[in-house]
Design an enzyme around this catalytic site. Structure first.
Site, PDB file in Angstrom:
ATOM      1  N   LYS A 160     -28.493  41.435  21.835  1.00 53.46           N
ATOM      2  CA  LYS A 160     -27.682  41.148  20.635  1.00 53.46           C
ATOM      3  C   LYS A 160     -26.747  39.973  20.895  1.00 53.46           C
ATOM      4  CE  LYS A 160     -23.750  43.624  20.022  1.00 53.46           C
ATOM      5  NZ  LYS A 160     -22.507  42.864  19.838  1.00 53.46           N
ATOM      6  N   ASN A 161     -26.044  40.010  22.033  1.00 51.18           N
ATOM      7  CA  ASN A 161     -25.014  38.999  22.260  1.00 51.18           C
ATOM      8  C   ASN A 161     -25.583  37.637  22.654  1.00 51.18           C
ATOM      9  OD1 ASN A 161     -23.116  40.784  21.487  1.00 51.18           O
ATOM     10  ND2 ASN A 161     -22.326  41.247  23.535  1.00 51.18           N
TER      11      ASN A 161
ATOM     12  N   ASP B 129     -18.350  45.780  28.549  1.00 50.67           N
ATOM     13  CA  ASP B 129     -19.235  46.452  27.589  1.00 50.67           C
ATOM     14  C   ASP B 129     -19.966  47.663  28.177  1.00 50.67           C
ATOM     15  OD1 ASP B 129     -18.460  44.680  25.681  1.00 50.67           O
ATOM     16  OD2 ASP B 129     -20.232  43.407  25.800  1.00 50.67           O
TER      17      ASP B 129
ATOM     18  N   ARG C  50      -7.873  40.502  18.422  1.00 49.71           N
ATOM     19  CA  ARG C  50      -8.834  39.632  19.123  1.00 49.71           C
ATOM     20  C   ARG C  50      -8.668  38.219  18.573  1.00 49.71           C
ATOM     21  NH1 ARG C  50     -14.550  42.600  19.249  1.00 49.71           N
ATOM     22  NH2 ARG C  50     -15.070  40.888  20.650  1.00 49.71           N
TER      23      ARG C  50
ATOM     24  N   CYS D 185     -15.359  45.019  16.538  1.00 47.06           N
ATOM     25  CA  CYS D 185     -14.785  46.186  17.203  1.00 47.06           C
ATOM     26  C   CYS D 185     -13.304  45.956  17.492  1.00 47.06           C
ATOM     27  CB  CYS D 185     -15.507  46.454  18.521  1.00 47.06           C
ATOM     28  SG  CYS D 185     -17.211  46.944  18.317  1.00 47.06           S
TER      29      CYS D 185
ATOM     30  N   ARG E 163     -24.960  48.966  15.242  1.00 48.52           N
ATOM     31  CA  ARG E 163     -24.645  47.521  15.295  1.00 48.52           C
ATOM     32  C   ARG E 163     -25.292  46.854  16.509  1.00 48.52           C
ATOM     33  NH1 ARG E 163     -18.678  46.183  15.505  1.00 48.52           N
ATOM     34  NH2 ARG E 163     -19.706  44.209  15.889  1.00 48.52           N
TER      35      ARG E 163
HETATM   36  N1  EPU Z   1      -9.275  35.768  23.798  1.00 49.52           N
HETATM   37  C1  EPU Z   1      -8.131  35.156  23.348  1.00 49.52           C
HETATM   38  N2  EPU Z   1      -8.284  34.104  22.482  1.00 49.52           N
HETATM   39  C2  EPU Z   1      -9.492  33.643  22.080  1.00 49.52           C
HETATM   40  C3  EPU Z   1     -10.665  34.281  22.568  1.00 49.52           C
HETATM   41  C4  EPU Z   1     -10.521  35.345  23.435  1.00 49.52           C
HETATM   42  O1  EPU Z   1      -7.023  35.542  23.694  1.00 49.52           O
HETATM   43  O2  EPU Z   1      -9.549  32.682  21.314  1.00 49.52           O
HETATM   44  C5  EPU Z   1      -9.152  36.903  24.744  1.00 49.52           C
HETATM   45  C6  EPU Z   1      -9.704  38.207  24.142  1.00 49.52           C
HETATM   46  O3  EPU Z   1      -8.752  38.871  23.356  1.00 49.52           O
HETATM   47  C7  EPU Z   1     -10.105  38.962  25.375  1.00 49.52           C
HETATM   48  C8  EPU Z   1     -10.596  37.871  26.311  1.00 49.52           C
HETATM   49  O4  EPU Z   1      -9.999  36.659  25.844  1.00 49.52           O
HETATM   50  O5  EPU Z   1      -8.997  39.598  25.943  1.00 49.52           O
HETATM   51  C9  EPU Z   1     -12.100  37.703  26.390  1.00 49.52           C
HETATM   52  O6  EPU Z   1     -12.673  37.636  25.091  1.00 49.52           O
HETATM   53  P1  EPU Z   1     -14.023  36.843  24.785  1.00 49.52           P
HETATM   54  O7  EPU Z   1     -13.698  35.679  23.921  1.00 49.52           O
HETATM   55  O8  EPU Z   1     -14.699  36.578  26.068  1.00 49.52           O
HETATM   56  O9  EPU Z   1     -14.842  37.914  23.981  1.00 49.52           O
HETATM   57  P2  EPU Z   1     -15.700  37.710  22.652  1.00 49.52           P
HETATM   58  O10 EPU Z   1     -16.403  36.413  22.697  1.00 49.52           O
HETATM   59  O11 EPU Z   1     -14.879  38.041  21.481  1.00 49.52           O
HETATM   60  C10 EPU Z   1     -17.868  38.745  23.670  1.00 49.52           C
HETATM   61  C11 EPU Z   1     -18.840  39.843  23.315  1.00 49.52           C
HETATM   62  C12 EPU Z   1     -18.172  41.188  23.485  1.00 49.52           C
HETATM   63  C13 EPU Z   1     -17.734  41.329  24.942  1.00 49.52           C
HETATM   64  C14 EPU Z   1     -16.818  40.157  25.327  1.00 49.52           C
HETATM   65  C15 EPU Z   1     -16.430  40.158  26.793  1.00 49.52           C
HETATM   66  C16 EPU Z   1     -20.277  38.877  21.636  1.00 49.52           C
HETATM   67  C17 EPU Z   1     -20.674  38.788  20.219  1.00 49.52           C
HETATM   68  N3  EPU Z   1     -19.252  39.671  21.916  1.00 49.52           N
HETATM   69  O12 EPU Z   1     -16.769  38.882  22.801  1.00 49.52           O
HETATM   70  O13 EPU Z   1     -19.168  42.165  23.201  1.00 49.52           O
HETATM   71  O14 EPU Z   1     -17.046  42.531  25.121  1.00 49.52           O
HETATM   72  O15 EPU Z   1     -17.484  38.899  25.048  1.00 49.52           O
HETATM   73  O16 EPU Z   1     -17.551  40.133  27.591  1.00 49.52           O
HETATM   74  O17 EPU Z   1     -20.881  38.254  22.500  1.00 49.52           O
HETATM   75  C18 EPU Z   1     -19.983  44.221  22.393  1.00 49.52           C
HETATM   76  O18 EPU Z   1     -21.130  43.744  22.436  1.00 49.52           O
HETATM   77  O19 EPU Z   1     -19.757  45.444  22.204  1.00 49.52           O
HETATM   78  C19 EPU Z   1     -18.832  43.337  22.554  1.00 49.52           C
HETATM   79  C20 EPU Z   1     -17.610  43.676  22.172  1.00 49.52           C
END
Ligand code: EPU
Length: 423
Positions: free
Chosen positions: A22-23, A311, A126, A118, A403
């Site tokens: 998915k990701n 995850d 987030r 989530c 999802r």
């Molecule tokens: N963060 C910030 N500012 C930003 C972006 C991130 O402060 O602009 C912080 C977040 O709050 C968090 C950390 O940085 O504390 C890391 O977040 P990241 O941006 O890496 O996460 P994401 O891109 O929102 C993806 C996956 C998540 C997975 C995380 C971490 C997808 C669609 N989502 O989220 O997957 O947990 O990376 O590996 O790829 C899931 O599949 O259940 C899921 C939540």
């Protein structure tokens, strides 16, 4: 709303075929906005988030054609391009924000709703500040009004040197996509290097993008004018694979898990070996048997790849509830991603949370209960826990699990779990 009825305890045995990731599929789908030529994607997982992204692409003017079992899709451009990613299209999915980078790069304008997804980080939410600040460095201007990001650029974006303040999966993906069409060279430092990001890069390269890794976390992108037609198969889902590995370890099971690359879950496999699982690794599959007694582990830290994935934190916690002593898990990515703890306690778990650390008492016997899913990975943890519990559990709000896990109840039924979806 659907529920799962699970009668435990289960012992899983058989073969599981892992679906596409998915990701990985989500950013790859978002990046098709960059293309004038058609793109064919294979091995798409049939999960709700993918439907949401496909619908978002349709609303932006892409033509979508599915083939066969709907795991192959052809995405083509129409002349009905729209620049609005509405609240209704992205409210349930964080990855909605991934259309911002490609839209700015391709059309130099976009109105994108703040994404949903989530709830993993308590009060701090987030944020998307890393995405916005970095896109600004490529020349994007934006204003935030009424929950929308109104973004534009004066013509093409311009390459720049960007160092992310913290490693972020989504921000790295958005910037890689945006930089594909930026004038000159973009250097991204402190990038996330999750396998899903490597998959996005491999996909874009297959269409002629000039992207290369010049250091462990440094990526260099030379802007091109267009991308060519391509066909690409999405990688296997490492989190789904990890979840089934935990299922086998938890239930004294015996599973052959196929269609993914075991090399990308080395860290998880090492932890599973430490708790006692017996694992044989092959090219695109693993054979994993659960131990008679699960051993406790002190201090698992969730970390960016190649660290232990956040995850799989909730699912691994279930395993540690059944270990022979006390274990701890510290959550370093989403400080308060512990909503599942309350639900696990209903089954008999004893877990204390101190700040971002969970202290898990082992030797717990689970007895079935009524449970509520709160987010995607937490729901997977509840399913595992219900499988290990004696008697019947009912898990509500399973739309969360839909999802990100493809037909999970069918896959579980096939390996011996007494599970039923009830409406
Ligand atoms: N963060 C910030 N500012 C930003 C972006 C991130 O402060 O602009 C912080 C977040 O709050 C968090 C950390 O940085 O504390 C890391 O977040 P990241 O941006 O890496 O996460 P994401 O891109 O929102 C993806 C996956 C998540 C997975 C995380 C971490 C997808 C669609 N989502 O989220 O997957 O947990 O990376 O590996 O790829 C899931 O599949 O259940 C899921 C939540």
């Amino acid at each position: 709303m659907d529920k799962f009825l699970i009668k435990g305890p289960s012992k899983v045995k058989g073969i599981v075929n892992i679906s596409g990731s998915k990701n990985a599929a989500l950013p790859i789908l978002a990046s098709t906005i960059l293309f004038d030529k058609p793109v064919i994607l294979e091995n798409l997982p049939r999960v709700k988030d993918i439907d949401t992204m496909i619908n978002l692409l349709k609303s932006l003017g892409s033509k979508i054609e599915f083939f066969g079992n709907k795991k192959t899709v052809k995405i083509s451009k129409t002349n009905k391009t729209k620049y609005l990613a509405s609240y209704y299209s992205v409210k349930t999915m964080r990855a909605g924000v991934l259309v911002l980078g490609p839209m700015i790069a391709k059309y130099h304008k976009s109105i994108t709703s703040f994404p949903g997804g989530c709830v993993l980080n308590g009060k701090s939410g987030r944020p998307i500040n890393f995405h916005l600040n970095a896109l600004k460095k490529l020349g994007m201007k934006y204003e935030i009004k009424k929950g929308y990001i109104f973004a534009k650029s004066k013509g093409k974006l311009k390459g720049n040197l960007i160092k992310f303040p913290k490693i972020s999966v989504g921000a790295t993906e958005n910037l890689i996509m945006a930089a594909c069409f930026a004038i000159g060279k973009t250097v991204l430092k402190n990038c996330a290097i999750e396998p899903e990001i490597k998959d996005l890069v491999n996909f874009l390269r297959s269409a002629g993008a000039k992207i290369k890794w010049v250091g462990k976390r440094t990526c260099e992108i030379i802007g091109v004018n267009s991308l060519k037609e391509t066909k690409y198969s999405v990688m296997g889902d490492r989190i789904e694979a990890g979840t089934f590995c935990i299922a086998s370890t938890l239930t004294k099971g015996d599973l052959l898990i196929k269609n993914f690359n075991p090399k990308i879950i080395q860290t998880e496999l090492n932890f599973l070996k430490k708790v006692g699982a017996k694992i044989d690794i092959f090219k695109n599959q693993i054979h994993i048997k659960g131990p008679k007694k699960i051993k406790s582990i002190n201090n698992i830290l969730t970390k960016e790849y190649p660290g232990f994935p956040t995850d799989l934190q909730a699912q691994f916690m279930v395993l540690l509830c059944r270990a022979d002593g006390r274990s701890t898990i510290t959550e370093k990515i989403f400080q308060s991603r512990f909503i599942h703890v309350m639900e696990l306690q209903r089954l008999g778990a004893k877990i204390n949370i101190k700040n971002n650390k969970a202290i898990i008492e082992g030797n717990r016997k689970f007895i079935g209960a009524e449970l509520m899913s709160s987010d995607l990975r937490a729901s997977a943890a509840l399913v595992l826990a219900a499988m290990a519990a004696k008697d019947k559990s009912i898990i509500s709000r399973v739309y969360h699990i839909d999802r990100g896990y493809e037909r999970i109840e069918k896959k579980l039924k096939k390996i011996g779990v007494n599970i039923r979806r009830i409406s």
